[in-house]
Write a protein that holds these residues in place. Structure first.
Motif, short mmCIF file in Angstrom:
data_model
loop_
_atom_site.label_atom_id
_atom_site.label_comp_id
_atom_site.label_asym_id
_atom_site.label_seq_id
_atom_site.Cartn_x
_atom_site.Cartn_y
_atom_site.Cartn_z
N LEU A 82 0.86 -1.18 0.00
CA LEU A 82 0.00 0.00 0.00
C LEU A 82 0.90 1.23 0.00
O LEU A 82 1.82 1.33 0.81
CB LEU A 82 -0.90 0.02 1.23
N VAL A 83 0.63 2.15 -0.92
CA VAL A 83 1.44 3.37 -1.02
C VAL A 83 0.54 4.59 -1.03
O VAL A 83 -0.57 4.58 -1.59
CB VAL A 83 2.33 3.37 -2.29
N ALA A 84 1.00 5.65 -0.37
CA ALA A 84 0.43 6.98 -0.54
C ALA A 84 1.21 7.65 -1.65
O ALA A 84 2.43 7.45 -1.77
CB ALA A 84 0.53 7.78 0.75
N VAL A 85 0.55 8.44 -2.47
CA VAL A 85 1.18 8.97 -3.67
C VAL A 85 1.41 10.47 -3.55
O VAL A 85 0.46 11.25 -3.39
CB VAL A 85 0.34 8.66 -4.92
N TYR A 86 2.69 10.85 -3.61
CA TYR A 86 3.05 12.28 -3.71
C TYR A 86 2.69 12.70 -5.14
O TYR A 86 3.23 12.15 -6.12
CB TYR A 86 4.53 12.46 -3.44
N PRO A 87 1.78 13.67 -5.32
CA PRO A 87 1.19 13.86 -6.64
C PRO A 87 1.98 14.71 -7.62
O PRO A 87 1.60 14.82 -8.78
CB PRO A 87 -0.14 14.55 -6.31
N ILE A 88 3.09 15.32 -7.19
CA ILE A 88 3.77 16.30 -8.03
C ILE A 88 4.99 15.69 -8.72
O ILE A 88 5.79 14.98 -8.10
CB ILE A 88 4.22 17.51 -7.20
N MET A 89 5.14 16.01 -10.00
CA MET A 89 6.36 15.68 -10.76
C MET A 89 6.97 17.00 -11.23
O MET A 89 6.57 17.54 -12.26
CB MET A 89 6.02 14.78 -11.94
N PRO A 90 7.95 17.55 -10.51
CA PRO A 90 8.58 18.81 -10.92
C PRO A 90 9.53 18.58 -12.09
O PRO A 90 9.95 17.45 -12.36
CB PRO A 90 9.34 19.23 -9.66
N CYS A 91 9.86 19.69 -12.76
CA CYS A 91 10.73 19.55 -13.94
C CYS A 91 12.17 19.29 -13.56
O CYS A 91 12.93 18.67 -14.30
CB CYS A 91 10.63 20.79 -14.83
N GLY A 92 12.61 19.81 -12.39
CA GLY A 92 13.96 19.55 -11.90
C GLY A 92 15.02 20.52 -12.36
O GLY A 92 16.15 20.47 -11.87
N HIS A 93 14.69 21.44 -13.28
CA HIS A 93 15.74 22.32 -13.79
C HIS A 93 15.37 23.81 -13.81
O HIS A 93 16.21 24.64 -14.14
CB HIS A 93 16.15 21.88 -15.21
N CYS A 94 14.14 24.16 -13.46
CA CYS A 94 13.77 25.57 -13.44
C CYS A 94 14.35 26.24 -12.20
O CYS A 94 14.92 25.59 -11.33
CB CYS A 94 12.25 25.73 -13.46
N SER A 95 14.20 27.55 -12.11
CA SER A 95 14.80 28.28 -10.98
C SER A 95 14.22 27.83 -9.65
O SER A 95 14.93 27.73 -8.65
CB SER A 95 14.61 29.79 -11.17
N ALA A 96 12.90 27.53 -9.61
CA ALA A 96 12.30 27.07 -8.37
C ALA A 96 12.89 25.72 -7.95
O ALA A 96 13.23 25.52 -6.77
CB ALA A 96 10.78 26.96 -8.52
N CYS A 97 13.00 24.81 -8.89
CA CYS A 97 13.55 23.48 -8.57
C CYS A 97 15.00 23.59 -8.11
O CYS A 97 15.41 22.92 -7.15
CB CYS A 97 13.44 22.57 -9.79
N VAL A 98 15.78 24.42 -8.78
CA VAL A 98 17.19 24.57 -8.42
C VAL A 98 17.33 25.11 -7.01
O VAL A 98 18.26 24.77 -6.28
CB VAL A 98 17.90 25.48 -9.44
N ARG A 99 16.38 25.94 -6.57
CA ARG A 99 16.43 26.52 -5.22
C ARG A 99 15.75 25.63 -4.18
O ARG A 99 15.58 26.03 -3.04
CB ARG A 99 15.75 27.90 -5.21
N GLY A 100 15.38 24.42 -4.57
CA GLY A 100 14.74 23.53 -3.62
C GLY A 100 13.28 23.84 -3.39
O GLY A 100 12.71 23.41 -2.39
#
Length: 347
Positions: A82-100
């Motif tokens: 049984l798993v709970a699902v984290y629903p977000i798939m970020p792009c990983g390379h935009c400014s927001a992703c780079v800043r965590g």
């Protein structure tokens, strides 16, 4: 498999669909519980349009069992978990992703939005989500409680942003499902003084049971009562858990110097303007902070609190309907008599 397909505002049908083939690394979840969020209601009614394309399958608060995998699963996961699902798939390379700040990635994809969600019998999980850790094992937890992990994690993200775990006193305005989740989290995290405000006596009773020491109906004396409860200091953290600006402004005088306010709820477009004295903010060093969704680390932390029993959430889903009743479930959630409404498929 059955899916509740939203073709446009107020146009939902239950339809039998083929289960999509699994590409290498993909897996298939059998949905055990999907919850109706306020955002789902807005999508259904057409008042929320950002990131929504039709036809769509909603459902971003969910849990399921791993039914099938095309290739090895990440370490620790096996078919049947049984798993709970984290629903977000970020792009990983935009400014927001780079800043965590991947939770506010502008290029993100999410289950229930661009990726078909859990108002269905099965959910197809892309390999990228499997690899990224979006499936969080929660064996031993009731499916409804596992599905609650997502909104709880959003509440936890908001609490972190206003340093609520270290607050002397926290005010939560709005004691609907998310307000109660904030209260339970804050109580579990050790906040000693929690104040809850809501016009509903039933919800205030639920807030008290969730850990609020002072419960108040809105009114002219509420801010003064909060000050008295905090020995004149006021609250140093505040959560606005209802989408009304008039739920924020009456409590400014109950804030302590340096207080931080989380505008957690979404506000209706056109009714989202706050009237705040700039000098009040300036001289008191108030911080007004928004929050959106959560981080995977938040999700994992809250999942651990639910699985080890630190956080009790079994009572937060008060009605469960079958997928054929998806429209009725949305209407029930909108009526507001339930804390959370769940949708499930027949066994």
């Amino acid at each position: 498999m059955k899916q509740a397909i939203l073709n446009g505002p107020l146009d939902m049908i239950i339809k039998e669909q083929e289960i999509p083939p699994l590409e290498p690394g993909d897996c298939l979840l059998r949905v055990q519980s999907a919850l109706v969020c306020g955002t789902d209601i807005r999508i259904y009614e057409g008042t929320k349009k950002k990131n929504v394309t039709y036809p769509t399958v909603m459902g971003h608060e969910f849990a399921g069992t791993i039914a099938e995998s095309n290739g090895p699963l990440p370490h620790g996961l096996v078919v049947g978990d049984l798993v709970a699902v984290y629903p977000i798939m970020p792009c990983g390379h935009c400014s927001a992703c780079v800043r965590g700040r991947e939770n506010i990635c502008r290029n993100r994809l999410a289950f229930g939005y661009q990726i078909p969600g859990a108002f269905a019998e099965y959910v197809h999980v892309p390999a990228a989500a499997v690899r990224a850790g979006n499936l969080v094992k929660v064996n031993g937890v009731r499916p409804n409680s596992a599905a609650v992990i997502e909104p709880l994690s959003c509440a936890y993200n908001g609490l972190k942003l206003i340093d609520a775990p270290a607050a002397h006193a926290l005010l939560v305005v709005g004691c609907g499902p998310l307000g109660l989740m904030h209260i339970r989290l804050a109580s579990a995290l050790g906040v000693k003084k929690i104040v809850a405000v809501d016009p509903s006596a039933q919800r205030l009773s639920a807030a008290a049971k969730s850990g609020a020491q002072l419960t108040l109906a809105p009114g002219d004396t509420a801010a003064r009562e909060i000050l008295e409860f905090t020995d004149g200091d006021g609250v140093d953290a505040m959560v606005v858990a209802v989408g009304r600006t008039d739920a924020f402004e009456p409590y400014l005088e109950a804030l302590s110097p340096g207080a931080k306010v989380n505008l957690f709820a979404g506000f209706p477009t056109g009714k989202d303007v706050l009237a705040v004295s700039a000098n009040d903010v300036h001289y008191n060093e108030y911080s007004l902070i928004g929050s959106s969704s959560c981080h995977l680390s938040d999700f994992e932390f809250v999942a651990s609190m639910v699985t080890d029993g630190t956080l009790q959430v079994d009572d937060l889903v008060t009605t469960t309907m079958e997928i054929e009743e998806a429209v009725a479930a949305l209407e029930a959630a909108k009526a507001g008599d339930d804390l959370r409404v769940g949708i499930t498929a027949r066994s």
